[in-house]
Motif scaffolding. Structure first.
Motif, PDB file in Angstrom:
ATOM      1  N   ARG A  94       0.754  -1.250  -0.069  1.00  0.00           N
ATOM      2  CA  ARG A  94       0.049  -0.139  -0.035  1.00  0.00           C
ATOM      3  C   ARG A  94       0.907   1.293  -0.042  1.00  0.00           C
ATOM      4  NH1 ARG A  94      -3.700  -1.905   4.980  1.00  0.00           N
ATOM      5  NH2 ARG A  94      -1.597  -2.485   5.633  1.00  0.00           N
ATOM      6  N   TYR A  95       0.289   2.313  -0.554  1.00  0.00           N
ATOM      7  CA  TYR A  95       0.827   3.690  -0.275  1.00  0.00           C
ATOM      8  C   TYR A  95       1.132   4.111   0.979  1.00  0.00           C
ATOM      9  CZ  TYR A  95       0.187   4.095  -5.328  1.00  0.00           C
ATOM     10  OH  TYR A  95       0.066   4.237  -6.919  1.00  0.00           O
ATOM     11  N   ARG A  96       2.156   4.714   1.281  1.00  0.00           N
ATOM     12  CA  ARG A  96       2.320   5.550   2.570  1.00  0.00           C
ATOM     13  C   ARG A  96       2.543   7.182   2.327  1.00  0.00           C
ATOM     14  NH1 ARG A  96       4.066   1.702   6.694  1.00  0.00           N
ATOM     15  NH2 ARG A  96       4.209  -0.289   5.642  1.00  0.00           N
ATOM     16  N   LEU A  97       1.758   7.879   2.778  1.00  0.00           N
ATOM     17  CA  LEU A  97       1.846   9.277   2.568  1.00  0.00           C
ATOM     18  C   LEU A  97       2.319  10.011   3.899  1.00  0.00           C
ATOM     19  CD1 LEU A  97      -1.681   9.924   0.613  1.00  0.00           C
ATOM     20  CD2 LEU A  97       1.048   9.338  -0.382  1.00  0.00           C
ATOM     21  N   THR A  98       3.030  10.855   4.006  1.00  0.00           N
ATOM     22  CA  THR A  98       3.326  11.643   5.129  1.00  0.00           C
ATOM     23  C   THR A  98       2.452  12.965   5.188  1.00  0.00           C
ATOM     24  OG1 THR A  98       5.172  13.449   3.786  1.00  0.00           O
ATOM     25  CG2 THR A  98       5.902  11.225   5.029  1.00  0.00           C
ATOM     26  N   ASN A  99       2.305  13.552   6.243  1.00  0.00           N
ATOM     27  CA  ASN A  99       1.747  14.817   6.466  1.00  0.00           C
ATOM     28  C   ASN A  99       2.143  15.833   5.522  1.00  0.00           C
ATOM     29  OD1 ASN A  99      -0.313  13.776   8.182  1.00  0.00           O
ATOM     30  ND2 ASN A  99       0.859  14.791   9.916  1.00  0.00           N
ATOM     31  N   GLN A 100       3.587  15.875   5.564  1.00  0.00           N
ATOM     32  CA  GLN A 100       3.895  16.997   4.344  1.00  0.00           C
ATOM     33  C   GLN A 100       3.440  16.780   2.843  1.00  0.00           C
ATOM     34  OE1 GLN A 100       4.696  19.242   7.159  1.00  0.00           O
ATOM     35  NE2 GLN A 100       5.528  20.238   5.553  1.00  0.00           N
ATOM     36  N   GLU A 101       3.428  15.432   2.639  1.00  0.00           N
ATOM     37  CA  GLU A 101       3.060  15.107   1.410  1.00  0.00           C
ATOM     38  C   GLU A 101       1.536  15.621   0.863  1.00  0.00           C
ATOM     39  OE1 GLU A 101       5.244  11.283  -0.318  1.00  0.00           O
ATOM     40  OE2 GLU A 101       4.478  11.001   1.611  1.00  0.00           O
ATOM     41  N   ILE A 102       0.987  15.221   1.978  1.00  0.00           N
ATOM     42  CA  ILE A 102      -0.554  15.313   1.950  1.00  0.00           C
ATOM     43  C   ILE A 102      -1.064  17.076   2.031  1.00  0.00           C
ATOM     44  CG2 ILE A 102      -2.895  15.300   3.038  1.00  0.00           C
ATOM     45  CD1 ILE A 102      -1.820  12.652   4.201  1.00  0.00           C
ATOM     46  N   ILE A 103      -0.342  17.626   2.679  1.00  0.00           N
ATOM     47  CA  ILE A 103      -0.547  19.275   2.689  1.00  0.00           C
ATOM     48  C   ILE A 103       0.033  19.797   1.401  1.00  0.00           C
ATOM     49  CG2 ILE A 103       0.602  21.345   3.840  1.00  0.00           C
ATOM     50  CD1 ILE A 103       0.557  19.597   6.516  1.00  0.00           C
TER      51      ILE A 103
END
Length: 197
Positions: A94-103
């Motif tokens: 599965r994908y893993r996203l950091t908060n910085q990427e989402i922001i």
């Protein structure tokens, strides 16, 4: 991941829309589907993604399946035990996203961050930690900094007046120090600085 999903729904509300406008749908749905992939059982995942697509993007079932194909296929691969080698570790697919990427991906503003629980920058996190610690100190009886500085200044001025009074009575620096419970060098500094007032 549930908090992230809640934040994503809050973001739609904060932006004052019922359905995501074109240009925001794919990015929002991608992030939401990734979070959802960690929350629901594999057999229910695709159905939940389709519901999100309908409710937030206004997509049909076919359009949601098509646009979210990679997230869905990775979730199924992870459920089947497929692993990927990443930075010397075996991780699920599965994908893993950091908060910085989402922001960055969703162009979340600092004003919007203030209303979110989890999707926040390091700067916002530090500010919240600072505020939390400040509240804890206050609840334990600590004064706000400006009040603390003012009370220290007032105590120092009172001690200085007392030192001058005792010196005027002919007491030695050591005697004044004992009377005021400070060292004789502190007494000297207090008396030396008295002339500047």
């Amino acid at each position: 991941h549930q908090d992230r999903l809640d934040d994503l729904k809050s973001l739609v509300w904060l932006r004052g829309v019922d359905k995501l406008p074109p240009g925001q749908r794919d990015r929002w749905m991608f992030v939401a589907a990734v979070s959802l992939s960690y929350l629901v059982e594999p057999q229910a995942f695709e159905k939940k993604v389709i519901e999100l697509g309908r409710d937030y993007a206004g997509w049909s079932e076919g359009e949601t399946r098509s646009r979210m194909h990679t997230v869905i296929s990775r979730a199924h691969a992870a459920a089947g035990g497929k692993k990927v080698h990443w930075q010397g570790q075996q991780r699920d697919h599965r994908y893993r996203l950091t908060n910085q990427e989402i922001i960055a991906r969703l162009e979340i503003t600092s004003e919007e961050e203030r209303c979110l629980k989890t999707i926040i920058s390091e700067e916002t996190k530090r500010e919240r930690d600072r505020q939390r610690k400040e509240c804890e100190r206050r609840s334990q009886g600590a004064q706000p900094r400006d009040e603390y500085i003012a009370s220290r200044r007032e105590r120092r001025q009172h001690t200085r007046r007392e030192a001058r009074k005792l010196r005027g009575e002919g007491k030695s620096l050591r005697e004044i120090g004992r009377a005021l419970d400070i060292s004789h060098t502190q007494v000297r500094r207090l008396l030396d600085s008295a002339g500047g007032e």
